[in-house]
Design a protein around this motif. Structure first.
Motif, PDB file in Angstrom:
ATOM      1  N   LYS A  71      28.569  10.596  57.499  1.00  0.00           N
ATOM      2  CA  LYS A  71      28.401  11.915  56.889  1.00  0.00           C
ATOM      3  C   LYS A  71      28.358  11.815  55.367  1.00  0.00           C
ATOM      4  O   LYS A  71      27.614  12.547  54.704  1.00  0.00           O
ATOM      5  CB  LYS A  71      29.540  12.839  57.331  1.00  0.00           C
ATOM      6  N   GLY A  72      29.162  10.895  54.811  1.00  0.00           N
ATOM      7  CA  GLY A  72      29.168  10.705  53.365  1.00  0.00           C
ATOM      8  C   GLY A  72      27.852  10.160  52.845  1.00  0.00           C
ATOM      9  O   GLY A  72      27.365  10.585  51.781  1.00  0.00           O
ATOM     10  N   VAL A  73      27.251   9.236  53.571  1.00  0.00           N
ATOM     11  CA  VAL A  73      25.946   8.703  53.175  1.00  0.00           C
ATOM     12  C   VAL A  73      24.899   9.812  53.226  1.00  0.00           C
ATOM     13  O   VAL A  73      24.086   9.971  52.300  1.00  0.00           O
ATOM     14  CB  VAL A  73      25.535   7.520  54.074  1.00  0.00           C
ATOM     15  N   PHE A 197      25.986   2.596  52.473  1.00  0.00           N
ATOM     16  CA  PHE A 197      24.826   2.929  51.645  1.00  0.00           C
ATOM     17  C   PHE A 197      24.059   1.657  51.304  1.00  0.00           C
ATOM     18  O   PHE A 197      22.826   1.612  51.390  1.00  0.00           O
ATOM     19  CB  PHE A 197      25.306   3.622  50.373  1.00  0.00           C
ATOM     20  N   HIS A 198      24.796   0.613  50.935  1.00  0.00           N
ATOM     21  CA  HIS A 198      24.179  -0.688  50.647  1.00  0.00           C
ATOM     22  C   HIS A 198      23.446  -1.217  51.873  1.00  0.00           C
ATOM     23  O   HIS A 198      22.303  -1.698  51.774  1.00  0.00           O
ATOM     24  CB  HIS A 198      25.269  -1.673  50.214  1.00  0.00           C
ATOM     25  N   ILE A 216      20.228  -2.855  44.498  1.00  0.00           N
ATOM     26  CA  ILE A 216      20.921  -2.736  45.779  1.00  0.00           C
ATOM     27  C   ILE A 216      22.437  -2.780  45.623  1.00  0.00           C
ATOM     28  O   ILE A 216      23.180  -2.407  46.525  1.00  0.00           O
ATOM     29  CB  ILE A 216      20.441  -3.818  46.769  1.00  0.00           C
ATOM     30  N   SER A 217      22.916  -3.206  44.450  1.00  0.00           N
ATOM     31  CA  SER A 217      24.343  -3.135  44.144  1.00  0.00           C
ATOM     32  C   SER A 217      24.680  -1.918  43.302  1.00  0.00           C
ATOM     33  O   SER A 217      25.648  -1.200  43.564  1.00  0.00           O
ATOM     34  CB  SER A 217      24.800  -4.399  43.412  1.00  0.00           C
ATOM     35  N   VAL A 223      27.653   5.466  43.900  1.00  0.00           N
ATOM     36  CA  VAL A 223      28.225   6.318  44.949  1.00  0.00           C
ATOM     37  C   VAL A 223      29.728   6.101  45.037  1.00  0.00           C
ATOM     38  O   VAL A 223      30.517   7.057  45.120  1.00  0.00           O
ATOM     39  CB  VAL A 223      27.547   6.027  46.307  1.00  0.00           C
ATOM     40  N   MET A 224      30.161   4.845  45.010  1.00  0.00           N
ATOM     41  CA  MET A 224      31.584   4.529  45.106  1.00  0.00           C
ATOM     42  C   MET A 224      32.387   5.107  43.936  1.00  0.00           C
ATOM     43  O   MET A 224      33.555   5.465  44.088  1.00  0.00           O
ATOM     44  CB  MET A 224      31.772   3.013  45.163  1.00  0.00           C
TER      45      MET A 224
END
Length: 244
Positions: A71-73, A197-198, A216-217, A223-224
């Protein structure tokens, strides 16, 4: 990595069953979970729901943590698209794109991409979220194979990783989740969202290395950090160690 018996089971199904079976009939070792797709402003033709077959080895608490992560993604994806839409002008810069643009300068476009050259982190984020939209459509409209969430327990930094696939288009959002990490009190849902996400960016076609300055990082690290700037005393490795 999956157990040998489960690997053999997957190979047998791939060999002996047709794609329709894989798409619509879950195995008995899984149960289906579904998620309502948030509808971003300016986006149409989205499925109402996306689906996953989750291993029955997960406990209810572990399933809940995985559900909160998915849900967070979806929330971060939807928020980006809504902010980019900018009340119909479609020229907005989302918080995610703004943060990523500050730090991402390498590997800005996915493999097998033949469009206009991507030159900065904002363009890369816009493209990645467009690609993710297509992956969500493929799942929700049952165009891709069933997405499976498999169980693994290993005392290691492995958090959420993707099983290998030879499929180049309409790839399933399958993943392997390390229960050991789910049980660690310092591994918050926010960190798990970045890890997933990654992983989903890999499904979009983006490639490692998973270190500083690479899209990609940097995108999932934004987000984090809830899109906040980096702090000099917090090394990036504290975040990307959860990328697999």
């Amino acid at each position: 990595m999956l157990t040998n018996s489960k690997q053999n089971l997957e190979k047998s199904i791939q060999k002996n069953q047709d794609k329709e079976f894989l798409q619509y009939l879950p195995l008995q070792i899984y149960r289906e979970i579904a998620f309502t797709v948030p509808i971003p402003q300016g986006i149409s033709d989205l499925p109402a729901t996306i689906f996953f077959d989750i291993s029955k080895q997960f406990t209810p608490d572990q399933v809940q943590k995985i559900q909160d992560t998915i849900k967070g993604v979806l929330f971060n994806w939807s928020l980006h698209l809504t902010q980019k839409w900018n009340n119909g002008f479609n020229n907005g810069v989302s918080q995610l794109a703004d943060c990523t643009n500050t730090y991402a300068v390498k590997n800005l476009q996915p493999l097998r991409y033949f469009g206009v050259n991507v030159t900065d982190g904002k363009q890369a984020t816009d493209l990645a979220m467009e690609q993710l939209t297509e992956v969500i459509k493929d799942n929700g409209f049952r165009r891709s194979q069933r997405a499976r969430i498999d169980w693994i327990y290993t005392p290691s930094p492995i958090t959420i990783q993707l099983p290998p696939t030879v499929i180049k288009t309409q790839t399933p959002l399958s993943m392997i989740v390390n229960v050991y990490q789910l049980q660690q009190p310092n591994v918050t849902v926010g960190l798990l969202i970045g890890s997933m996400f990654h992983a989903w960016l890999h499904r979009d076609g983006y490639d490692d290395p998973k270190v500083t300055n690479y899209f990609i990082s940097e995108c999932p690290m934004c987000v984090m950090r809830s899109y906040q700037p980096k702090k000099p005393n917090v090394p990036d490795s504290l975040f990307y160690k959860y990328f697999n």
